[in-house]
Motif scaffolding. Structure first.
Motif, PDB file in Angstrom:
ATOM      1  N   TYR A  77      -1.334 -34.953  -6.624  1.00 44.06           N
ATOM      2  CA  TYR A  77      -1.074 -34.289  -5.340  1.00 44.06           C
ATOM      3  C   TYR A  77       0.409 -33.956  -5.184  1.00 44.06           C
ATOM      4  O   TYR A  77       0.775 -32.839  -4.809  1.00 44.06           O
ATOM      5  CB  TYR A  77      -1.543 -35.175  -4.196  1.00 44.06           C
ATOM      6  CG  TYR A  77      -1.204 -34.628  -2.829  1.00 44.06           C
ATOM      7  CD1 TYR A  77      -2.006 -33.664  -2.228  1.00 44.06           C
ATOM      8  CD2 TYR A  77      -0.079 -35.071  -2.141  1.00 44.06           C
ATOM      9  CE1 TYR A  77      -1.692 -33.157  -0.978  1.00 44.06           C
ATOM     10  CE2 TYR A  77       0.241 -34.570  -0.888  1.00 44.06           C
ATOM     11  CZ  TYR A  77      -0.567 -33.620  -0.314  1.00 44.06           C
ATOM     12  OH  TYR A  77      -0.246 -33.111   0.918  1.00 44.06           O
TER      13      TYR A  77
ATOM     14  N   ASN B 234       2.778 -33.693  -7.483  1.00 43.86           N
ATOM     15  CA  ASN B 234       3.196 -32.667  -8.436  1.00 43.86           C
ATOM     16  C   ASN B 234       2.750 -31.282  -7.971  1.00 43.86           C
ATOM     17  O   ASN B 234       3.483 -30.298  -8.100  1.00 43.86           O
ATOM     18  CB  ASN B 234       2.607 -32.973  -9.815  1.00 43.86           C
ATOM     19  CG  ASN B 234       3.035 -31.968 -10.863  1.00 43.86           C
ATOM     20  OD1 ASN B 234       4.209 -31.881 -11.221  1.00 43.86           O
ATOM     21  ND2 ASN B 234       2.096 -31.186 -11.357  1.00 43.86           N
ATOM     22  N   ASN B 235       1.533 -31.221  -7.411  1.00 43.77           N
ATOM     23  CA  ASN B 235       1.040 -29.951  -6.882  1.00 43.77           C
ATOM     24  C   ASN B 235       1.943 -29.440  -5.760  1.00 43.77           C
ATOM     25  O   ASN B 235       2.240 -28.243  -5.687  1.00 43.77           O
ATOM     26  CB  ASN B 235      -0.391 -30.140  -6.376  1.00 43.77           C
ATOM     27  CG  ASN B 235      -0.986 -28.881  -5.800  1.00 43.77           C
ATOM     28  OD1 ASN B 235      -0.889 -28.632  -4.598  1.00 43.77           O
ATOM     29  ND2 ASN B 235      -1.596 -28.068  -6.641  1.00 43.77           N
ATOM     30  N   GLU B 236       2.398 -30.343  -4.890  1.00 45.71           N
ATOM     31  CA  GLU B 236       3.258 -29.947  -3.772  1.00 45.71           C
ATOM     32  C   GLU B 236       4.656 -29.570  -4.247  1.00 45.71           C
ATOM     33  O   GLU B 236       5.217 -28.568  -3.809  1.00 45.71           O
ATOM     34  CB  GLU B 236       3.353 -31.094  -2.757  1.00 45.71           C
ATOM     35  CG  GLU B 236       2.077 -31.373  -1.996  1.00 45.71           C
ATOM     36  CD  GLU B 236       1.768 -30.290  -0.977  1.00 45.71           C
ATOM     37  OE1 GLU B 236       2.496 -30.189   0.020  1.00 45.71           O
ATOM     38  OE2 GLU B 236       0.806 -29.536  -1.202  1.00 45.71           O
TER      39      GLU B 236
ATOM     40  N   GLU C 277      -3.805 -23.304  -7.153  1.00 46.68           N
ATOM     41  CA  GLU C 277      -3.696 -24.182  -5.994  1.00 46.68           C
ATOM     42  C   GLU C 277      -2.262 -24.282  -5.479  1.00 46.68           C
ATOM     43  O   GLU C 277      -2.034 -24.348  -4.280  1.00 46.68           O
ATOM     44  CB  GLU C 277      -4.187 -25.594  -6.356  1.00 46.68           C
ATOM     45  CG  GLU C 277      -5.678 -25.749  -6.364  1.00 46.68           C
ATOM     46  CD  GLU C 277      -6.262 -25.834  -4.959  1.00 46.68           C
ATOM     47  OE1 GLU C 277      -5.538 -26.226  -4.031  1.00 46.68           O
ATOM     48  OE2 GLU C 277      -7.431 -25.493  -4.800  1.00 46.68           O
ATOM     49  N   ASN C 278      -1.291 -24.292  -6.405  1.00 49.83           N
ATOM     50  CA  ASN C 278       0.102 -24.472  -5.991  1.00 49.83           C
ATOM     51  C   ASN C 278       0.828 -23.135  -5.849  1.00 49.83           C
ATOM     52  O   ASN C 278       1.972 -22.981  -6.254  1.00 49.83           O
ATOM     53  CB  ASN C 278       0.847 -25.386  -6.964  1.00 49.83           C
ATOM     54  CG  ASN C 278       0.835 -24.860  -8.383  1.00 49.83           C
ATOM     55  OD1 ASN C 278       0.033 -23.997  -8.732  1.00 49.83           O
ATOM     56  ND2 ASN C 278       1.727 -25.368  -9.214  1.00 49.83           N
TER      57      ASN C 278
ATOM     58  N   ASN D 169     -10.244 -34.944  -3.753  1.00 52.27           N
ATOM     59  CA  ASN D 169     -10.100 -33.515  -3.491  1.00 52.27           C
ATOM     60  C   ASN D 169     -10.681 -33.130  -2.141  1.00 52.27           C
ATOM     61  O   ASN D 169     -10.135 -32.281  -1.432  1.00 52.27           O
ATOM     62  CB  ASN D 169     -10.777 -32.693  -4.595  1.00 52.27           C
ATOM     63  CG  ASN D 169      -9.892 -32.525  -5.818  1.00 52.27           C
ATOM     64  OD1 ASN D 169      -8.669 -32.506  -5.711  1.00 52.27           O
ATOM     65  ND2 ASN D 169     -10.491 -32.405  -6.984  1.00 52.27           N
TER      66      ASN D 169
ATOM     67  N   LYS E 120      -8.215 -29.829  -1.627  1.00 52.97           N
ATOM     68  CA  LYS E 120      -7.679 -29.120  -2.781  1.00 52.97           C
ATOM     69  C   LYS E 120      -8.670 -29.214  -3.934  1.00 52.97           C
ATOM     70  O   LYS E 120      -9.703 -29.889  -3.822  1.00 52.97           O
ATOM     71  CB  LYS E 120      -6.324 -29.692  -3.206  1.00 52.97           C
ATOM     72  CG  LYS E 120      -5.168 -29.368  -2.254  1.00 52.97           C
ATOM     73  CD  LYS E 120      -3.862 -29.926  -2.762  1.00 52.97           C
ATOM     74  CE  LYS E 120      -2.707 -29.607  -1.832  1.00 52.97           C
ATOM     75  NZ  LYS E 120      -2.342 -28.187  -1.863  1.00 52.97           N
TER      76      LYS E 120
ATOM     77  N   LEU F  28      -7.830 -30.181  -7.342  1.00 54.94           N
ATOM     78  CA  LEU F  28      -6.980 -30.680  -8.423  1.00 54.94           C
ATOM     79  C   LEU F  28      -7.835 -31.187  -9.577  1.00 54.94           C
ATOM     80  O   LEU F  28      -8.989 -31.572  -9.397  1.00 54.94           O
ATOM     81  CB  LEU F  28      -6.091 -31.811  -7.906  1.00 54.94           C
ATOM     82  CG  LEU F  28      -5.204 -31.494  -6.700  1.00 54.94           C
ATOM     83  CD1 LEU F  28      -4.382 -32.717  -6.317  1.00 54.94           C
ATOM     84  CD2 LEU F  28      -4.289 -30.317  -6.996  1.00 54.94           C
TER      85      LEU F  28
END
Length: 811
Positions: free
Chosen positions: A40, A42-44, A188-189, A362, A367, A369
């Motif tokens: 999460y 890392n995605n942000e 997603e990102n 998720n 999300k 992920l």
């Protein structure tokens, strides 16, 4: 040698099954939590960095300085993009980006979709790959459309419908657009999301020339890619005099500022206002990173505390090995090998747990992920294994290996004095400080979320269905008139049907991003004033149950009400108005017929702003000198659902809508769900901290159980002696539990100010919030003590009821 270390490590794991189970369980849970939260985080933190040239891409913003207020927008004028493109060679590429909520039709199937108008250079600036079509020609034609594979399947039932037509409603006409490309869905990102892309040039068919030439009409996001990285500040300085010249008729030099924001800075920077794309809170990834480290630290502390607890038995092992020639370095390697083997097994199990928990995770964070099993992933897992092993094995490796062999063989491990017990208590206490901290945060966050859900917002939000009415390319004046016509038709269709209640029309509904903001300059003082506004019909106030403190509601039988307004308390106080007064210039045509009690028409994050309700919203806007909005002021029809049979009511409403607005898709939403969306980020954080608190308590209790087992085993003879001398079972249980209870109580005292500080910072984001009650800290502390007693008492009672003869024989 290393093979021998591995054999001994595995032998010790199997020999001490209880402690091995506790260590593996705790470390596995800690690993799985770290893996999920790192996904999460890392995605942000990597939002928009997948674009190869993201360091050269910026979003433009404008800041308008008036004598009394500064207007800051990341939405920019139409004209800005063209002026920058034509006059500054520093710009390599420029693309404007606009959202249109449009009707889409294919055959008899009609749906409302978010359509994005973009310039052709959009496809070259950003790394959104075309799966079908040519980048240079995909958006060259005015009536071309680029769609995602999901849209291709939805409307055409095939992955590559190149050359086929899709109809969009532009104004009063349905216009055919030809599919010229299929674009991969944004990851997603990515801040920028899309389903259908059409040429930006289409906006000229429905935007007025004055609107497109105005420097105060902000509607689009403007993205630029500079020729070189790190030249944004120089570029801003260069364009400043150019902009001053362009707006000289309305602004003094330096009062209209155009700046640039890095693309990768958009997602987590709330210092900039939201534009078309949404912004997250930059603190939340840090909070979750801290939670991940805390959970893992708790698991490693368990390993350390159990090692300290077992130091007496391991001391003799150290003594024997040292007398047979083992060096301290070899013993350190042995202990660390055991820790690394345990960590390795825990990481494997933790990855399995993370993979199993990923779908639920998720769902929680909304999300999609996934865990990518690449070389980079395995290197990271190897590093995590080594980190856990080194940290968890630090005590036995550094301390146990230093024991004197003679003292170790005699069983005298007090070379550390009381330090062993001090370190043990400190680590266990630290575990409970973190656990109680999370429990307190969970309790208060749950209270705040319940407060949000149950607070009387000043209007009725239950069982209200909202139906938007919008057509691309139609002036708002005409659209408002059309909305009234559709409302009348819908009212006639629904009249007398079961499950249907009142209907109302408005330009904005509750739960939207933001109602219209109208600004004007006061005559005489020249002070710039602003207020919120919502265009409504005569049913809006009564249907939503908005309380009038003075005056009356609008009436469709009173002609004068076309020039009437209702204001809220904040408006009346701020502008010094009373019932029956005329509005101040330039709105002096309008009379205040009602003053409403303040109600929370926006999020509870903000104070209630001055609000004006008008049945003639277009007239009010035209009198002002400035207006802006986050939620498009297109007509929205609210329908009150009566009764409990919602599916039947929705079916009735769908059929009525088809008759009232045959060209409009039945795109409905429940009002209470829209309102809940305003607090989605806070709700997610609250849920994740609740889970973290549960896991922290579980891990701490497992460690406490192991320590209690070791402690009681080492005090078996003492227990036997006390029983022989007449101590009762209850006294022995009290004796064994006392130290643990005092430790947890001290942890509660330390955790209280830490939790108070964190929660005050979090609640400060809400203009309306709960007060932190003293009993929350008491409940958390007593709860932790109760859990501790339940964890320890089993072993205490078991030891206290053993025959003292057996206890005295125990070595």
């Amino acid at each position: 040698m290393y093979h021998n270390y591995l054999k001994i490590a595995l032998r010790n794991l199997l020999k001490n099954k209880l402690y091995s189970f506790i260590n593996l369980t705790c470390l596995s849970i800690g690993t799985s939590v770290v893996v999920l939260l790192v996904l999460y985080i890392n995605n942000e933190w990597t939002f928009d960095q997948f674009h190869a040239k993201h360091q050269r891409i910026y979003r433009a913003w404008v800041k308008e300085h008036t004598p009394d207020k500064v207007f800051f927008n990341t939405l920019t004028p139409f004209v800005l993009g063209q002026e920058l493109r034509d006059n500054f060679p520093e710009i390599a590429l420029l693309a404007r980006y606009l959202t249109l909520n449009a009707q889409i039709k294919k055959g008899n199937f009609t749906e409302r979709e978010n359509v994005h108008a973009v310039e052709p250079q959009f496809l070259k600036m950003f790394d959104f790959p075309l799966l079908r079509g040519n980048v240079d020609r995909a958006l060259a034609d005015l009536h071309s459309v680029v769609i995602t594979p999901e849209m291709a399947e939805k409307y055409f039932g095939e992955p590559a419908p190149i050359g086929k037509n899709l109809s969009l409603q532009i104004g009063e006409q349905w216009v055919d657009f030809t599919v010229s490309g299929v674009i991969q869905k944004a990851p997603e990102n990515s801040s920028i999301q899309y389903d259908l892309l059409i040429p930006f040039a289409i906006t000229k068919t429905f935007m007025s020339p004055n609107g497109m030439a105005s420097w105060t009409n902000v509607n689009v996001e403007t993205y630029v890619m500079l020729q070189k990285a790190n030249q944004a500040r120089e570029f801003e300085a260069k364009i400043a005099p150019f902009i001053d010249n362009k707006v000289a008729a309305d602004y003094k030099p330096g009062k209209y500022h155009v700046g640039l924001q890095e693309l990768s800075d958009i997602h987590l920077n709330k210092d900039f206002p939201e534009g078309i794309i949404k912004v997250s809170d930059s603190r939340y990834p840090y909070i979750l990173a801290g939670i991940a480290l805390l959970i893992l630290a708790l698991a490693c502390i368990n390993f350390t505390t159990l090692s300290i607890g077992r130091s007496v038995s391991r001391a003799k092992e150290v003594g024997v090995r040292k007398t047979t020639g083992a060096r301290r370095g070899q013993l350190m390697a042995q202990f660390w090998s055991e820790a690394v083997v345990t960590a390795m097994l825990a990481v494997v199990v933790g990855m399995l747990l993370a993979q199993l928990a990923l779908p639920a995770f998720n769902t929680l964070i909304d999300k999609k992920l996934s865990i990518a099993y690449s070389l980079k992933t395995f290197v990271a897992l190897g590093g995590l294994t080594l980190l856990i092993g080194l940290f968890a094995g630090a005590y036995p490796s550094l301390v146990l290996s230093a024991f004197s062999p003679i003292k170790s063989l005699r069983g005298a491990t007090t070379s550390m004095g009381n330090n062993r017990h001090l370190v043990l208590r400190g680590l266990v206490g630290f575990q409970f400080v973190l656990s109680i901290l999370l429990i307190i945060c969970t309790l208060v966050m749950k209270q705040q979320m319940n407060f949000i859900q149950n607070k009387n917002l000043g209007y009725h939000k239950e069982q209200v269905v909202v139906l938007p009415y919008a057509r691309t390319g139609v002036r708002l004046t005409d659209l408002w008139t059309e909305g009234k016509t559709v409302l009348d038709r819908l009212h006639n269709e629904l009249g007398g049907k079961p499950g249907m209640g009142d209907v109302a029309l408005s330009t904005h509904t509750f739960g939207s991003p933001g109602w219209m903001n109208v600004g004007y300059r006061e005559q005489g003082s020249k002070q710039f004033r602003t207020f919120r506004m919502n265009g409504v019909d005569e049913n809006f106030v009564s249907m939503y149950g908005i309380q009038l403190l003075e005056g009356r509601n609008f009436s469709n039988t009173t002609l004068a009400d076309q020039r009437a307004v209702i204001v809220n308390e904040s408006y009346a106080k701020s502008f010094g108005l009373s019932l029956g007064q005329l509005m101040p210039p330039p709105f002096q045509e309008y009379t205040v017929i009602g003053i409403a009690k303040d109600f929370n028409f926006e999020s509870l994050h903000t104070q209630v702003q001055p609000l004006l309700l008008a049945t003639d919203p277009i007239g009010v806007v035209q009198k002002g000198s400035d207006f802006s909005f986050d939620d498009s002021p297109t007509p929205k029809i609210s329908v009150k659902i009566a009764g409990d049979n919602l599916p039947a009511a929705i079916t009735t409403l769908r059929l009525a809508w088809k008759q009232a607005a045959p060209e409009q898709a039945f795109d409905y939403a429940f009002l209470d769900q829209n309102i809940d969306q305003l607090y989605r980020a806070e709700s997610r954080l609250s849920s994740m901290i609740s889970l973290a608190a549960g896991l922290a308590i579980f891990i701490a209790c497992l460690g406490l159980f192991g320590i209690a087992t070791l402690t009681i085993a080492q005090r078996t003879k003492e227990i036997g002696v006390r029983k022989v001398l007449g101590a009762s079972t209850l006294e022995i249980v009290f004796l064994l539990n006392k130290n643990f209870s005092i430790l947890v109580l001290a942890a509660a005292v330390i955790a209280t100010p830490l939790a108070l500080y964190f929660l005050q910072q979090w609640l400060a984001d809400f203009a309306y919030h709960v007060n932190i009650k003293w009993w929350v800290f008491v409940v958390a502390g007593l709860g932790a003590i109760a859990i501790t007693l339940l964890t320890v008492s089993y072993q205490s009672i078991r030891a206290a009821t053993v025959n003292p003869v057996k206890s005295l024989k125990t070595e």
